[in-house]
Design an enzyme around this catalytic site. Structure first.
Site, PDB file in Angstrom:
ATOM      1  N   HIS A  90      35.247  68.760 -74.798  1.00  0.00           N
ATOM      2  CA  HIS A  90      33.870  68.522 -74.331  1.00  0.00           C
ATOM      3  C   HIS A  90      33.353  69.748 -73.554  1.00  0.00           C
ATOM      4  O   HIS A  90      33.149  69.706 -72.343  1.00  0.00           O
ATOM      5  CB  HIS A  90      33.890  67.286 -73.443  1.00  0.00           C
ATOM      6  CG  HIS A  90      32.572  66.660 -73.163  1.00  0.00           C
ATOM      7  ND1 HIS A  90      31.382  67.348 -73.185  1.00  0.00           N
ATOM      8  CD2 HIS A  90      32.257  65.382 -72.827  1.00  0.00           C
ATOM      9  CE1 HIS A  90      30.394  66.517 -72.864  1.00  0.00           C
ATOM     10  NE2 HIS A  90      30.908  65.321 -72.641  1.00  0.00           N
ATOM     11  N   GLU A 102      30.675  71.025 -78.583  1.00  0.00           N
ATOM     12  CA  GLU A 102      32.021  70.478 -78.565  1.00  0.00           C
ATOM     13  C   GLU A 102      32.632  70.399 -79.960  1.00  0.00           C
ATOM     14  O   GLU A 102      31.992  69.921 -80.894  1.00  0.00           O
ATOM     15  CB  GLU A 102      32.002  69.063 -77.980  1.00  0.00           C
ATOM     16  CG  GLU A 102      31.178  68.935 -76.708  1.00  0.00           C
ATOM     17  CD  GLU A 102      30.917  67.487 -76.337  1.00  0.00           C
ATOM     18  OE1 GLU A 102      31.796  66.642 -76.593  1.00  0.00           O
ATOM     19  OE2 GLU A 102      29.834  67.196 -75.793  1.00  0.00           O
TER      20      GLU A 102
END
Length: 272
Positions: A139, A241
């Site tokens: 992330h 991501e």
């Protein structure tokens, strides 16, 4: 606890043992590349807002587990490494993980640093006696000068799920993606290279083994509701991501899955 890697050319990366989360990356002769909110909690077991949280075994709220799973809030063990430019962390199932996800596993995160590059590899091994499935992501919170000046290149023609408006089968029509307001998209079967371009640099984002890509920015309205996001923090960050979401990974007994994301700074890109 934090591990710091430094290379002879001046590059530096910091990894928090809580979550095995990269929280800072300064390439050689370049500024900080990752965003970490000044108001993010530093308490043990709390999720950090920024850096590169490890999302496993569930992405977001797409399942029955806590949001983004548990890997980002668990204390990972640092293993010995023979390479000064590399750090290896591992997480095994324990009483806390088995209470909410009844599977035996071993996870390994390898962080490798060089002059203008940062590579993060995630490996998941099934150590139990039944197969299991999972979704995951790295992330990555990129630090940007101003969100409305950022250009993301390479997604044209890719199908995506727009989580803001709840529409599943969209197609990216623009050659250059710009961010205006809240953006929350899962790009399926995404290209293995994306470029994040700003006025003074271009960052190449390579993925290997991750089928999908996520682009996220909360925008001003949602950003104000996030207690761990500093005021106007949305203006200075963009998540790009590497992820495996649309088709969960099904891992047989004693099998291992590996995937990685590599970030490369290219400061010589022409201005936009």
């Amino acid at each position: 606890m934090i591990t710091t890697l430094r290379t002879a050319d001046g590059a530096q990366v910091q990894i928090a043992h809580n979550g095995a989360q990269v929280i800072s990356w300064i390439p050689a002769n370049q500024p900080e590349q990752l965003f970490l909110s000044k108001t993010s909690s530093s308490d043990a077991g709390a999720a950090l807002r920024g850096g590169v949280p490890v999302i496993f075994p569930q992405f977001a709220s797409l399942g029955l587990l806590p949001k983004h799973g548990f890997a980002r809030t668990q204390l990972w063990h640092k293993r010995a490494s023979d390479h000064p430019d590399r750090a290896v962390f591992e997480l095994r199932d324990n009483e806390i993980t088995r209470a909410i996800w009844p599977h035996a596993f071993w996870a390994e995160l390898t962080v490798t640093l060089s002059g203008a590059e940062l590579e993060i590899e995630l490996a998941i091994h099934n150590t139990g006696n039944t197969e299991f499935s999972f979704t995951c992501a790295l992330h990555t919170y990129l630090r940007v000068e101003h969100i409305e000046q950022v250009r993301v290149i390479g997604l044209q023609g890719t199908h995506y799920r727009d989580s803001v408006i709840g529409v599943e089968n969209c197609v990216e029509m623009d050659e250059v993606l710009t961010i205006h307001g809240q953006v929350d998209r899962i790009y399926m079967n995404a290209p293995t290279r994306l470029d994040v371009q700003q006025a003074r640099q271009r960052l190449a984002v390579f993925s290997n083994g991750f089928a999908d890509a996520v682009v996220w920015n909360p925008g001003a309205e949602l950003g104000r509701t996030l207690a761990d996001l500093e005021p106007n923090g949305y203006e200075r960050m963009l998540c790009v991501e590497a992820a495996a979401i649309a088709e969960p990974i099904c891992l047989p007994i004693d099998a291992t899955w590996r995937a990685s994301q590599r970030l490369v700074v290219q400061p010589s890109a022409r201005s936009i």
